[in-house]
Design a protein around this motif. Structure first.
Motif, PDB file in Angstrom:
ATOM      1  N   VAL A   1      68.475 -41.890 -26.814  1.00 31.50           N
ATOM      2  CA  VAL A   1      67.518 -41.644 -27.898  1.00 31.50           C
ATOM      3  C   VAL A   1      68.243 -41.086 -29.117  1.00 31.50           C
ATOM      4  O   VAL A   1      68.020 -41.542 -30.243  1.00 31.50           O
ATOM      5  N   ILE A   2      69.124 -40.127 -28.916  1.00 29.65           N
ATOM      6  CA  ILE A   2      69.848 -39.532 -30.053  1.00 29.65           C
ATOM      7  C   ILE A   2      70.734 -40.574 -30.725  1.00 29.65           C
ATOM      8  O   ILE A   2      70.775 -40.667 -31.953  1.00 29.65           O
ATOM      9  N   GLU A   3      71.438 -41.398 -29.930  1.00 30.01           N
ATOM     10  CA  GLU A   3      72.311 -42.437 -30.507  1.00 30.01           C
ATOM     11  C   GLU A   3      71.541 -43.480 -31.299  1.00 30.01           C
ATOM     12  O   GLU A   3      72.008 -43.958 -32.319  1.00 30.01           O
ATOM     13  N   THR A   4      70.357 -43.854 -30.818  1.00 26.68           N
ATOM     14  CA  THR A   4      69.626 -44.950 -31.456  1.00 26.68           C
ATOM     15  C   THR A   4      68.563 -44.487 -32.445  1.00 26.68           C
ATOM     16  O   THR A   4      68.293 -45.189 -33.413  1.00 26.68           O
ATOM     17  N   LEU A   5      67.962 -43.329 -32.214  1.00 30.52           N
ATOM     18  CA  LEU A   5      66.851 -42.881 -33.059  1.00 30.52           C
ATOM     19  C   LEU A   5      67.105 -41.555 -33.763  1.00 30.52           C
ATOM     20  O   LEU A   5      66.348 -41.198 -34.676  1.00 30.52           O
ATOM     21  N   GLY A   6      68.100 -40.795 -33.308  1.00 28.97           N
ATOM     22  CA  GLY A   6      68.433 -39.534 -33.953  1.00 28.97           C
ATOM     23  C   GLY A   6      67.938 -38.306 -33.202  1.00 28.97           C
ATOM     24  O   GLY A   6      67.070 -38.388 -32.334  1.00 28.97           O
TER      25      GLY A   6
ATOM     26  N   THR B   1      58.702 -44.515 -25.350  1.00 34.60           N
ATOM     27  CA  THR B   1      58.027 -45.780 -25.640  1.00 34.60           C
ATOM     28  C   THR B   1      57.198 -45.652 -26.918  1.00 34.60           C
ATOM     29  O   THR B   1      57.270 -46.508 -27.803  1.00 34.60           O
ATOM     30  N   ARG B   2      56.437 -44.578 -27.035  1.00 30.39           N
ATOM     31  CA  ARG B   2      55.610 -44.373 -28.227  1.00 30.39           C
ATOM     32  C   ARG B   2      56.465 -44.216 -29.479  1.00 30.39           C
ATOM     33  O   ARG B   2      56.189 -44.814 -30.519  1.00 30.39           O
ATOM     34  N   ILE B   3      57.515 -43.425 -29.384  1.00 29.30           N
ATOM     35  CA  ILE B   3      58.333 -43.124 -30.557  1.00 29.30           C
ATOM     36  C   ILE B   3      59.175 -44.323 -30.982  1.00 29.30           C
ATOM     37  O   ILE B   3      59.339 -44.588 -32.171  1.00 29.30           O
ATOM     38  N   SER B   4      59.686 -45.063 -30.021  1.00 29.65           N
ATOM     39  CA  SER B   4      60.546 -46.208 -30.348  1.00 29.65           C
ATOM     40  C   SER B   4      59.745 -47.424 -30.800  1.00 29.65           C
ATOM     41  O   SER B   4      60.276 -48.291 -31.498  1.00 29.65           O
TER      42      SER B   4
END
Length: 184
Positions: A10-15, A52-55
């Protein structure tokens, strides 16, 4: 380890802010996950639902991506040495998965490990019977198997069939000689 890998992805792809949002939506504010500690499936699925919701990804797509990510994450983590012991070819590694899980189980006796049984390995086709007391993770397993094919330099694809005995995943490995001829 699943939770620390999820955090990393999550950190690598979304921050970093997205990870904090995931924890908040999963009602796990400030949760630090510790390796070799068991967490309830409720925590895992709360994280999955929040990511799932955030991405904005469908859950199946997210699970496939996470399965692929997991392979690289594991191979380069402190578990990398155990990963290497599994074998240096795809079929060998797959046939050793249950041994690898048994080894993890000795350090984490409360863990619930899945089972992977090789049913066929011939003519570029590998059939694996996957059984688990957990439901809803077949897309994750498909991603894992895709990731393993990449890890071992195999081109091809994975298909899935549900049976009364469990889920059968078929790895269709392309003949590298055929692949090279097609590229010429």
């Amino acid at each position: 380890m699943v939770h620390t890998a999820a955090r990393s992805m999550v950190i690598e792809t979304l921050g970093e802010a997205a990870w904090r949002n995931v924890l908040e939506q999963a009602h796990l504010d400030g949760e630090n996950f510790i390796s070799c500690q068991n967490y309830s499936d409720d925590v895992t699925f709360a994280l999955l639902d929040a990511v799932t919701r955030i991405s904005g990804l469908a859950q199946e797509d997210l699970l496939k991506r996470f399965g692929r990510y997991w392979i690289g994450y594991t191979a380069h983590s402190s578990y990398g040495s155990m990963f290497k012991v599994g074998g240096n070819q795809l079929a060998t590694f797959l046939s050793n998965l249950n041994r690898m899980h048994a080894s993890v189980h000795t350090t984490m006796p409360a863990s619930r490990m899945p089972s992977f049984e090789m049913l066929r390995n011939e003519n570029g086709r590998i059939d694996i019977l996957y059984t688990s007391d957990r439901t809803g993770l077949t897309s994750f397993v498909e991603g894992l198997l895709d990731g393993l094919m990449d890890h071992f330099g195999e081109a091809g694809h994975v298909s899935h069939t549900s049976t009364p005995e469990g889920d059968i995943f078929t790895l269709h490995c392309l003949d590298k000689k055929t692949e090279m001829k097609g590229a010429a």
